[in-house]
Design an enzyme around this catalytic site. Structure first.
Site, PDB file in Angstrom:
ATOM      1  N   HIS A 261       1.001  -1.270   0.094  1.00 22.43           N
ATOM      2  CA  HIS A 261       0.158  -0.067  -0.004  1.00 22.43           C
ATOM      3  C   HIS A 261       1.081   1.315  -0.047  1.00 22.43           C
ATOM      4  CE1 HIS A 261       0.863   0.577   4.291  1.00 22.43           C
ATOM      5  NE2 HIS A 261       0.276  -0.606   4.444  1.00 22.43           N
TER       6      HIS A 261
ATOM      7  N   HIS B  91       3.885   1.582   2.346  1.00 30.81           N
ATOM      8  CA  HIS B  91       5.157   0.780   1.864  1.00 30.81           C
ATOM      9  C   HIS B  91       5.772   1.812   0.921  1.00 30.81           C
ATOM     10  CE1 HIS B  91       2.583  -2.994   3.041  1.00 30.81           C
ATOM     11  NE2 HIS B  91       3.427  -2.652   4.009  1.00 30.81           N
TER      12      HIS B  91
ATOM     13  N   CYS C 242       3.045 -11.450  19.009  1.00 34.05           N
ATOM     14  CA  CYS C 242       2.011 -10.853  18.175  1.00 34.05           C
ATOM     15  C   CYS C 242       2.485 -11.348  16.747  1.00 34.05           C
ATOM     16  CB  CYS C 242       1.996  -9.472  18.151  1.00 34.05           C
ATOM     17  SG  CYS C 242       1.176  -8.697  16.768  1.00 34.05           S
TER      18      CYS C 242
ATOM     19  N   CYS D  56       3.319  -8.498  14.478  1.00 36.75           N
ATOM     20  CA  CYS D  56       4.618  -7.791  14.741  1.00 36.75           C
ATOM     21  C   CYS D  56       5.822  -8.583  14.533  1.00 36.75           C
ATOM     22  CB  CYS D  56       4.770  -7.136  15.872  1.00 36.75           C
ATOM     23  SG  CYS D  56       3.553  -5.722  16.172  1.00 36.75           S
TER      24      CYS D  56
ATOM     25  N   CYS E 101      -2.644  -6.885  20.345  1.00 33.35           N
ATOM     26  CA  CYS E 101      -1.583  -6.096  20.086  1.00 33.35           C
ATOM     27  C   CYS E 101      -1.882  -4.631  19.927  1.00 33.35           C
ATOM     28  CB  CYS E 101      -0.789  -6.431  19.085  1.00 33.35           C
ATOM     29  SG  CYS E 101       0.376  -5.368  18.272  1.00 33.35           S
TER      30      CYS E 101
ATOM     31  N   HIS F  98      -1.493  -3.811  15.955  1.00 32.70           N
ATOM     32  CA  HIS F  98      -2.453  -4.632  14.798  1.00 32.70           C
ATOM     33  C   HIS F  98      -3.903  -4.934  15.524  1.00 32.70           C
ATOM     34  CE1 HIS F  98       1.651  -5.411  13.473  1.00 32.70           C
ATOM     35  NE2 HIS F  98       0.902  -5.712  12.163  1.00 32.70           N
TER      36      HIS F  98
ATOM     37  N   LYS G  22      -2.598   4.338  11.718  1.00 32.76           N
ATOM     38  CA  LYS G  22      -1.634   4.155  10.645  1.00 32.76           C
ATOM     39  C   LYS G  22      -2.396   3.409   9.480  1.00 32.76           C
ATOM     40  CE  LYS G  22       2.226   0.972  10.218  1.00 32.76           C
ATOM     41  NZ  LYS G  22       2.411  -0.447  10.594  1.00 32.76           N
TER      42      LYS G  22
ATOM     43  N   LYS H  69      -3.230  -2.605   5.702  1.00 35.51           N
ATOM     44  CA  LYS H  69      -4.117  -3.405   5.013  1.00 35.51           C
ATOM     45  C   LYS H  69      -5.226  -4.387   5.902  1.00 35.51           C
ATOM     46  CE  LYS H  69      -3.526  -4.713   1.301  1.00 35.51           C
ATOM     47  NZ  LYS H  69      -4.205  -4.316  -0.339  1.00 35.51           N
TER      48      LYS H  69
END
Ligand code: MSP
Length: 535
Positions: free
Chosen positions: A21, A24, A130, A133, A155, A158, A305, A308
């Protein structure tokens, strides 16, 4: 830096569990702009990027897709991650995959050395893991879940449940390095940048460092521990080493010496791995720590953040298909303070495209080249005696070169572009004031017209060099249109730090028609902006 110095820069290696995405893409572009800048300055530059293919995240995603992790990675790398480089015009020198033999053998040599030297021992570990991560989490890094995860610990990054794991593992004596790391942060305040990242790392390490569990035995998708094939190496220990194995660690000492140490550019979520674990690993192996670890901020959507897994990912092509890769690169590098978080908005992108790229820079370039075609038969005229106004342009160019290069040294990419943009603004104002179209009406003003058009063309010559790391496609077109390819040489050979020297574009260069560098966008931005949830 002075010309010829080694500049080795890396991006994090991406998990090819899913497609990229724009978050990145942001990392890739930032690293590429820095690399292109240094390359254009004549530094001995090397840009590395790649994919991180081991670990549980990959294993599980592949299984869910009915493939082996190797097949899954091959497909995603070929169909999405390599094409991303083209989409964003990334000029990387290498692409490493952690499943390549060159990486696996280097990693095994590295851990064997640490084992032989007494930095690795066997122990028990129990903790919350996690998979998103790929990391054990402290209690303080967990929060209460919501929705389907209500009542569970998740987490904080996430928002997905963590798993309680208990294993007999190999451990790396990271605690041995607490004092050495603190001494490093103290002695080299620019080791971790920006300042906020440095502060976070220092206070984290001051709280004390535990040893690190570096092996797993409950699954086998990873690099085998050389002395115990029941264990594979922890994915982060494996992944961090890519920065060394890609430039010849353990096999090509000459190349390794030429490149190492490099600069590690990372997102702030993976700062600790790079600013704590990685230098501790290198110290244990007797290798130099990175020159710098720079942590950039996150692209945010709705204050969070972009990711996806949270269905907020925007594919890079959604932007480049409409605006082009240059606009993508320019927008993210200019609009967000490098090192801080930034919110992406289609309106802001569209507004900057129109005001800064199309009207500010693009129009300037087409007006100047069109006037040289019209008033001087397409031949760059010779300048006569300069007036104060002309000298101001020269000084603006000189200052922009020095200021932008100094900003790049501080990783302040947004400031570097702003410094270069002083030339765009100055030239636009200069042309409005000098009114070459009025001068052209009276043959008595011929010398003055020539000087004004020469000054503008020479300013554009400097702009092409200075902006080539950011908007390589547009500057290549401008360079050709100025006739500089023939009269000066290849754009790639122009030394960026000397771009302020006046009089490089020779009178007599043949100017050709310049297509609009940043054409009008006909498509309604709203169409492109419609959120497309992750595939
Ligand atoms: N595989 C590890 C890195 C190993 S490096 C030895 C990893 N991969 S990742 O694919 O999850 O993330 C790679 C990079 O993308 C990180 O630097 C991360 O910060 C960045 N980004 C992911 N989402 C982002 C945003 N929304 N905004 C900006 N950067 C983001 O972590």
């Amino acid at each position: 830096m002075s010309s010829g110095d080694s500049f080795y820069i890396t991006t994090p290696i991406f998990y090819p569990s899913d497609v990229p995405h724009i978050g990145h893409g942001y990392t890739e572009v930032a690293a590429d702009v820095l690399a292109r800048w240094h390359r254009q300055a004549g530094d001995d530059t090397w840009l590395l990027t790649g994919t991180d293919e081991h670990g549980q995240k990959m294993l599980r995603t592949a299984a869910a897709g009915g493939m082996t992790p190797g097949e899954w990675a091959d497909r995603l790398v070929a169909e999405s991650w390599i094409p991303l480089l083209k989409t964003l015009d990334i000029a990387n020198d290498d692409f490493i995959r952690t499943t390549q033999p060159r990486h696996e053998s280097g990693v095994q040599a590295f851990v064997s050395k640490l084992h032989d030297d007494g930095y690795i021992y066997t122990g028990e570990y129990e903790g919350y893991y996690c998979v998103g991560c790929e990391e054990y989490k402290q209690q303080s890094e967990l929060v209460e879940g919501t929705g389907p995860f209500e009542g569970q610990l998740v987490c904080a990054i996430h928002s997905k449940p963590v798993e309680l794991l208990q294993e007999r593992n190999y451990f790396f004596r990271m605690s041995d390095f607490q004092e050495k790391l603190l001494a490093l942060y103290e002695a080299r305040p620019d080791f971790v940048q920006p300042e906020s990242a440095r502060n976070e790392v220092v206070s984290f390490v001051k709280q004390g460092l535990a040893d690190l569990s570096i092996s797993r035995s409950s699954f086998d998708w990873g690099i085998p521990i050389p002395w115990d094939s029941d264990h594979i190496l922890y994915v982060w220990f494996d992944a961090l080493l890519n920065y060394a194995t890609a430039v010849g660690y353990g096999v090509d000492e000459k190349n390794f010496e030429r490149r190492w140490p490099g600069v590690q550019l990372v997102g702030k979520d993976i700062l600790r791995f790079h600013a704590v674990i990685w230098p501790a690993m290198l110290m244990a192996a007797g290798l130099e720590v990175p020159k710098h670890v720079f942590a950039h901020g996150w692209l945010l959507v709705g204050g969070e953040k972009m990711s996806k897994s949270k269905l907020t990912g925007i594919a890079p092509e959604q932007i480049t298909d409409v605006f082009g890769s240059d606009a993508f690169r320019y927008y993210f590098m200019r609009a967000i303070t490098f090192g801080q978080d930034g919110s992406f908005s289609w309106e802001d992108l569209s507004a900057r495209y129109q005001a800064e790229l199309a009207n500010g820079f693009g129009n300037l370039a087409s007006r100047v080249t069109a006037m040289i075609t019209r008033y001087c038969d397409g031949v760059v005229p010779a300048e006569a005696l300069p007036t104060d106004a002309d000298l101001v342009v020269r000084r603006t160019v000189e200052k922009a070169v020095a200021d932008s290069d100094a900003a790049i040294e501080r990783f302040a990419i947004h400031e570097a572009i702003a410094a270069v943009w002083t030339i765009v603004d100055e030239l636009n104002g200069y042309i409005t004031e000098q009114e070459p179209w009025v001068l052209a009406k009276n043959p008595a003003n011929r010398d003055r017209l020539s000087t004004v058009l020469y000054t503008a063309a020479e300013g554009l010559r400097a702009l092409a060099v200075l902006l080539s790391p950011v908007i390589p496609k547009a500057t290549a077109k401008l360079w050709t249109s100025l006739g500089a390819e023939q009269s000066v040489g290849a754009l790639a050979d122009q030394r960026l730090r000397e771009a302020g020297r006046w009089g490089v574009l020779p009178a007599g260069s043949t100017v050709t028609k310049l297509e609009a560098l940043f054409p009008r966008i006909e498509q309604e931005v709203e169409d492109a902006a419609a959120p497309t949830p992750a595939a």
